[in-house]
Design an enzyme around this catalytic site. Structure first.
Site, PDB file in Angstrom:
ATOM      1  N   GLU A  40       0.850  -1.196   0.000  1.00  0.00           N
ATOM      2  CA  GLU A  40       0.000   0.000   0.000  1.00  0.00           C
ATOM      3  C   GLU A  40       0.883   1.241   0.000  1.00  0.00           C
ATOM      4  O   GLU A  40       1.892   1.300   0.684  1.00  0.00           O
ATOM      5  CB  GLU A  40      -0.895   0.000   1.241  1.00  0.00           C
ATOM      6  CG  GLU A  40      -1.828   1.208   1.297  1.00  0.00           C
ATOM      7  CD  GLU A  40      -2.730   1.220   2.529  1.00  0.00           C
ATOM      8  OE1 GLU A  40      -3.805   1.839   2.441  1.00  0.00           O
ATOM      9  OE2 GLU A  40      -2.370   0.624   3.556  1.00  0.00           O
ATOM     10  N   LYS A 109      -9.792   1.817  -2.637  1.00  0.00           N
ATOM     11  CA  LYS A 109     -10.057   1.367  -1.264  1.00  0.00           C
ATOM     12  C   LYS A 109     -11.490   1.710  -0.885  1.00  0.00           C
ATOM     13  O   LYS A 109     -11.918   2.863  -0.936  1.00  0.00           O
ATOM     14  CB  LYS A 109      -9.071   2.047  -0.322  1.00  0.00           C
ATOM     15  CG  LYS A 109      -9.052   1.520   1.099  1.00  0.00           C
ATOM     16  CD  LYS A 109      -7.911   2.215   1.854  1.00  0.00           C
ATOM     17  CE  LYS A 109      -7.615   1.581   3.186  1.00  0.00           C
ATOM     18  NZ  LYS A 109      -6.400   2.188   3.777  1.00  0.00           N
ATOM     19  N   CYS A 150      -5.768  -2.857   2.646  1.00  0.00           N
ATOM     20  CA  CYS A 150      -5.581  -2.611   4.071  1.00  0.00           C
ATOM     21  C   CYS A 150      -6.863  -2.759   4.891  1.00  0.00           C
ATOM     22  O   CYS A 150      -7.287  -3.865   5.196  1.00  0.00           O
ATOM     23  CB  CYS A 150      -4.938  -1.235   4.271  1.00  0.00           C
ATOM     24  SG  CYS A 150      -4.125  -1.042   5.874  1.00  0.00           S
TER      25      CYS A 150
END
Length: 272
Positions: A40, A109, A150
């Site tokens: 990331e 995301k 994440c």
């Protein structure tokens, strides 16, 4: 097939990050990796104060370099994530490239990292970022892959949708921190793997104690039985593991939870 996770040390100099990332992709390919993943926020420091400064369009400089090195090395390249600018909004975005250099997927995301653990860490991605609104699945010549970034890993429903769509490998570039990393990083990966009988791979930046946000590191691969089969320390490194899809088939035959779900009682619905 061989999977390589590049736990990159990320500096404040974008050109250096790109150069080193591409160099490590070449190294991974030379050691037999067919699927390679970056962490990331691999081209910029992680932090709300950096996202706008380092943001790019996609396609743009960083993704062009990824496309070129994927083609040069003939690998599937999961491009970690970069801050993306589009229509005046910023996203935390992962671009994936095939062995021919074509972009196969672009995942923004979905779940923004907004947390408050008193005395430990306060972080709000939503101060600068907008959320993505779609699932991201891509095909390789080996298996179907589902993508998250994440914080997306904390949401079991997302992984279940990927399982329903036939994914056998879930990949999460992620930068857990020194509070949430030791507590939940491995636990969440093992949970997602066992729940869905899939391989799960996570790719962290290397730990930099001088950074404003200190990443936990420990990029990891977990198999469908819930076993950790590869794990990095905190330093910059490349982790290799061989993904055995026969093992996945065996686990699903031995404990056939996918066919035993009580869809008359419950279900996960993908809305769009």
């Amino acid at each position: 097939f061989r999977l390589a996770l590049i736990q990159l040390h990320v500096s404040a100099v974008k050109s250096d990050n790109l150069q080193r990332a591409c160099g490590l992709v070449r190294e991974a390919s030379a050691k037999g990796a067919k699927v390679v993943a970056l962490p990331e926020c691999f081209n910029s420091p992680y932090g709300t104060q950096y996202f706008r400064e380092y943001a790019e369009k996609i396609p743009g400089e960083s993704t062009q370099k990824l496309s070129e090195v994927a083609k040069e090395c003939s690998v599937y390249l999961i491009g970690g994530s970069i801050p993306e600018e589009d229509g005046g909004k910023l996203y935390n975005t992962c671009a994936v490239f095939g062995p021919d250099g074509a972009m196969l997927a672009k995942h923004r995301k979905v779940h923004l990292f907004d947390i408050n653990i008193p005395g430990k860490i306060v972080f709000k991605e939503s101060e600068t970022l907008s959320p993505g609104n779609s699932f991201s699945v891509f095909d390789t010549s080996y298996c179907k892959v589902g993508l998250g970034i994440c914080y997306d890993m904390r949401f079991a429903e997302m992984a279940q949708v990927y399982g329903q769509k036939g994914c056998q490998l879930l990949i999460y570039p992620g930068a857990f921190n020194m509070t949430t990393g030791p507590a939940h990083w491995e636990l969440l990966q093992r949970g997602r793997a066992v729940d869905n009988q899939v391989y799960v791979a996570t790719i962290s930046p290397a730990r930099d104690e001088k950074a404003s946000y200190v990443a936990w590191g420990h990029s990891t691969v977990v198999n469908p039985w819930g076993e950790v089969i590869a794990k990095a320390g905190a330093e910059e490194t490349v982790v290799y593991t061989d993904i055995d899809l026969n093992k996945l088939t065996e686990v699903r035959q031995q404990i056939p939870i996918l066919s035993q779900k009580r869809c008359d009682l419950y279900g996960i619905e993908m809305k769009k």
